[in-house]
Design a protein around this motif. Structure first.
Motif, PDB file in Angstrom:
ATOM      1  N   TYR A  59       0.826  -1.199   0.000  1.00  0.00           N
ATOM      2  CA  TYR A  59       0.000   0.000   0.000  1.00  0.00           C
ATOM      3  C   TYR A  59       0.857   1.245   0.000  1.00  0.00           C
ATOM      4  N   LEU A  60       0.360   2.288  -0.684  1.00  0.00           N
ATOM      5  CA  LEU A  60       1.019   3.589  -0.656  1.00  0.00           C
ATOM      6  C   LEU A  60       0.624   4.328   0.618  1.00  0.00           C
ATOM      7  N   GLY A  61       1.368   5.402   0.928  1.00  0.00           N
ATOM      8  CA  GLY A  61       1.055   6.199   2.103  1.00  0.00           C
ATOM      9  C   GLY A  61      -0.278   6.910   1.946  1.00  0.00           C
ATOM     10  N   VAL A  62      -1.118   6.839   2.982  1.00  0.00           N
ATOM     11  CA  VAL A  62      -2.438   7.456   2.941  1.00  0.00           C
ATOM     12  C   VAL A  62      -2.312   8.977   2.945  1.00  0.00           C
ATOM     13  N   VAL A  63      -3.248   9.674   2.298  1.00  0.00           N
ATOM     14  CA  VAL A  63      -3.231  11.138   2.290  1.00  0.00           C
ATOM     15  C   VAL A  63      -3.484  11.646   3.699  1.00  0.00           C
ATOM     16  N   ASP A  64      -3.003  12.855   3.982  1.00  0.00           N
ATOM     17  CA  ASP A  64      -3.074  13.375   5.345  1.00  0.00           C
ATOM     18  C   ASP A  64      -3.600  14.815   5.336  1.00  0.00           C
ATOM     19  N   SER A  65      -4.015  15.281   6.537  1.00  0.00           N
ATOM     20  CA  SER A  65      -4.450  16.673   6.742  1.00  0.00           C
ATOM     21  C   SER A  65      -5.546  17.072   5.752  1.00  0.00           C
ATOM     22  N   VAL A  66      -6.542  16.223   5.584  1.00  0.00           N
ATOM     23  CA  VAL A  66      -7.627  16.487   4.636  1.00  0.00           C
ATOM     24  C   VAL A  66      -8.595  17.526   5.212  1.00  0.00           C
ATOM     25  N   GLU A  80      -2.512  16.676   2.098  1.00  0.00           N
ATOM     26  CA  GLU A  80      -1.073  16.531   1.941  1.00  0.00           C
ATOM     27  C   GLU A  80      -0.724  15.113   1.506  1.00  0.00           C
ATOM     28  N   ILE A  81       0.230  15.013   0.578  1.00  0.00           N
ATOM     29  CA  ILE A  81       0.769  13.726   0.157  1.00  0.00           C
ATOM     30  C   ILE A  81       2.045  13.467   0.949  1.00  0.00           C
ATOM     31  N   LYS A  82       2.152  12.293   1.514  1.00  0.00           N
ATOM     32  CA  LYS A  82       3.343  11.962   2.286  1.00  0.00           C
ATOM     33  C   LYS A  82       4.564  11.809   1.370  1.00  0.00           C
ATOM     34  N   ALA A  83       5.740  11.805   2.000  1.00  0.00           N
ATOM     35  CA  ALA A  83       6.985  11.726   1.224  1.00  0.00           C
ATOM     36  C   ALA A  83       7.229  10.312   0.722  1.00  0.00           C
ATOM     37  N   ASP A  84       6.269   9.804  -0.027  1.00  0.00           N
ATOM     38  CA  ASP A  84       6.369   8.480  -0.635  1.00  0.00           C
ATOM     39  C   ASP A  84       6.562   8.692  -2.128  1.00  0.00           C
ATOM     40  N   PRO A  85       7.771   8.505  -2.641  1.00  0.00           N
ATOM     41  CA  PRO A  85       8.063   8.833  -4.047  1.00  0.00           C
ATOM     42  C   PRO A  85       7.252   8.016  -5.046  1.00  0.00           C
ATOM     43  N   VAL A 102      -9.093  13.299 -10.945  1.00  0.00           N
ATOM     44  CA  VAL A 102      -7.706  12.933 -10.662  1.00  0.00           C
ATOM     45  C   VAL A 102      -6.869  14.200 -10.552  1.00  0.00           C
ATOM     46  N   VAL A 103      -6.053  14.267  -9.504  1.00  0.00           N
ATOM     47  CA  VAL A 103      -5.140  15.399  -9.309  1.00  0.00           C
ATOM     48  C   VAL A 103      -3.716  14.851  -9.304  1.00  0.00           C
ATOM     49  N   ASN A 104      -2.925  15.230 -10.287  1.00  0.00           N
ATOM     50  CA  ASN A 104      -1.547  14.750 -10.383  1.00  0.00           C
ATOM     51  C   ASN A 104      -0.652  15.436  -9.351  1.00  0.00           C
ATOM     52  N   VAL A 105       0.329  14.701  -8.872  1.00  0.00           N
ATOM     53  CA  VAL A 105       1.262  15.219  -7.871  1.00  0.00           C
ATOM     54  C   VAL A 105       2.401  15.955  -8.574  1.00  0.00           C
ATOM     55  N   VAL A 106       2.656  17.169  -8.142  1.00  0.00           N
ATOM     56  CA  VAL A 106       3.803  17.955  -8.637  1.00  0.00           C
ATOM     57  C   VAL A 106       4.688  18.236  -7.424  1.00  0.00           C
ATOM     58  N   ARG A 107       5.798  17.530  -7.332  1.00  0.00           N
ATOM     59  CA  ARG A 107       6.680  17.652  -6.169  1.00  0.00           C
ATOM     60  C   ARG A 107       7.734  18.746  -6.394  1.00  0.00           C
ATOM     61  N   ARG A 112       6.656  16.389   2.484  1.00  0.00           N
ATOM     62  CA  ARG A 112       5.221  16.346   2.199  1.00  0.00           C
ATOM     63  C   ARG A 112       4.865  17.347   1.104  1.00  0.00           C
ATOM     64  N   THR A 113       3.883  17.011   0.312  1.00  0.00           N
ATOM     65  CA  THR A 113       3.454  17.880  -0.779  1.00  0.00           C
ATOM     66  C   THR A 113       2.008  18.317  -0.555  1.00  0.00           C
ATOM     67  N   PRO A 114       1.754  19.620  -0.343  1.00  0.00           N
ATOM     68  CA  PRO A 114       0.376  20.097  -0.187  1.00  0.00           C
ATOM     69  C   PRO A 114      -0.343  20.118  -1.537  1.00  0.00           C
ATOM     70  N   MET A 115      -1.616  19.758  -1.521  1.00  0.00           N
ATOM     71  CA  MET A 115      -2.409  19.734  -2.743  1.00  0.00           C
ATOM     72  C   MET A 115      -3.795  20.295  -2.456  1.00  0.00           C
ATOM     73  N   GLU A 116      -4.458  20.774  -3.500  1.00  0.00           N
ATOM     74  CA  GLU A 116      -5.820  21.288  -3.347  1.00  0.00           C
ATOM     75  C   GLU A 116      -6.527  21.300  -4.697  1.00  0.00           C
ATOM     76  N   ILE A 117      -7.839  21.330  -4.627  1.00  0.00           N
ATOM     77  CA  ILE A 117      -8.656  21.417  -5.839  1.00  0.00           C
ATOM     78  C   ILE A 117     -10.009  22.005  -5.466  1.00  0.00           C
ATOM     79  N   GLU A 118     -10.585  22.786  -6.377  1.00  0.00           N
ATOM     80  CA  GLU A 118     -11.925  23.329  -6.185  1.00  0.00           C
ATOM     81  C   GLU A 118     -12.867  22.621  -7.157  1.00  0.00           C
TER      82      GLU A 118
END
Length: 249
Positions: A59-66, A80-85, A102-107, A112-118
Motif C-alpha cells: 500500500y502507498l502512504g495514505v493522504v493526510d491533513s484532509v 497533503e501527500i506523504k513523502a512516498d516517491p 484525478v489530481v496529479n502530484v507535482v513535487r 510532504r506535498t500540499p495539494m488542493e482542488i476546487e
C-alpha cells in the motif's frame, strides 16, 4: 441370573446413551464457539479485507491533513501527500464513487506535498469525499474520507435580510433608514440598492451602522436590501435575495 444379566445390560446401555448425549452436547458447544470466532475474524477482515490479504507493504502512504470548505455549488478540498516517491496522483471520489477526478502530484521537495482542488458545478446536498493516493503501477493507499454540505439556491432562499426598524422621508426628500441590530453572527454586511438621479446606486451598510441616509432618489425608485452572509467555514459570501422595502414616490 438372567435377571442380573438383563439389569447389567440395561445399565450399560443407559450409561452409553448418557455418554453419547454428553459427547453430542460438547460437540455442539464446540461448533458454536468456532463459528463465533470465525464470524469475528470475518468481521475484522470486512473492515479492510483487501489490506489483510495484500499486505501493508503493497500500500502507498495514505493522504493526510484532509480539509474541505463548502461554497455555492462548489467545494474546495486540500490535503497533503506523504513523502512516498511512488505516489503520482490523488483520485477523489464522491456520489458513492459514481463521480471522480484525478489530481496529479507535482513535487517541489522531498517532503510532504500540499495539494488542493476546487470542485465546481456541485448539487446542493451533503457529500462524502473519498481520497486515495495512487501511482501508475496499480498501487494505491487506503482511503481517507471527509464530509461537507454544499450550499445552493435552497440555502439562499432561506437567508433573511437585516431588518429595518423605520424608514422616514425628510422634507428635503432624503430617506432616513433606521436598522435593527443584526440577528446572525454570519452576517458580513448589507447593501441598499436604488435608482438615483445620477443612475443606479448601491450603499454598503456595515453591521455597526444604526442608520443610513439616502440622498438624490429618483421618483418611482424602489429601495431594495440584500444582506451578505459568510457562514462559519464557508468558501465565499452568500447574498440573500433582494427585498423591496420602500418605493420612493
Amino acid at each position: 441370573m438372567k435377571t442380573y444379566l438383563y439389569f447389567m445390560l440395561k445399565k450399560r446401555t443407559s450409561d452409553f446413551s448418557s455418554i453419547k448425549s454428553k459427547t453430542l452436547i460438547i460437540s455442539f458447544v464446540t461448533f458454536l464457539v468456532v463459528s463465533m470466532l470465525t464470524s469475528c475474524d470475518k468481521g475484522m477482515y470486512d473492515v479492510s479485507g483487501e489490506f489483510y490479504h495484500r499486505g501493508e507493504e503493497l500500500y502507498l502512504g495514505v493522504v493526510d491533513s484532509v480539509k474541505v470548505v463548502p461554497g455555492y455549488n462548489k467545494a474546495k478540498l486540500s490535503w497533503e501527500i506523504k513523502a512516498d516517491p511512488r505516489i503520482t496522483k490523488t483520485v477523489i471520489y464522491w456520489n458513492k464513487r459514481k463521480d471522480s477526478t484525478v489530481v496529479n502530484v507535482v513535487r517541489e521537495s522531498n517532503g510532504r506535498t500540499p495539494m488542493e482542488i476546487e470542485l465546481k458545478n456541485l448539487e446542493e446536498k451533503d457529500y462524502i469525499f473519498e481520497l486515495i493516493a495512487k501511482n501508475d503501477n496499480g498501487l494505491f493507499s487506503l482511503p481517507k474520507q471527509t464530509a461537507v454540505s454544499v450550499f445552493g439556491d435552497v440555502y439562499i432562499k432561506n437567508l433573511r435580510n437585516r431588518t429595518i426598524a423605520s424608514i422616514t422621508r425628510q422634507q428635503n426628500g432624503d430617506l432616513t433608514i433606521v436598522w435593527n441590530p443584526i440577528a446572525s453572527s454570519s452576517i458580513s454586511y448589507t447593501t441598499l440598492k436604488y435608482e438615483g438621479i445620477e443612475g443606479a446606486q448601491e450603499v454598503k451598510v456595515v453591521n455597526t451602522d444604526t442608520q443610513t441616509i439616502l440622498k438624490g432618489l429618483k421618483a418611482g425608485s424602489q429601495i431594495k436590501v440584500s444582506t451578505a452572509f459568510l457562514p462559519a467555514g464557508a468558501l465565499d459570501i452568500l447574498n440573500a435575495l433582494d427585498e423591496v422595502v420602500y418605493t420612493f414616490l
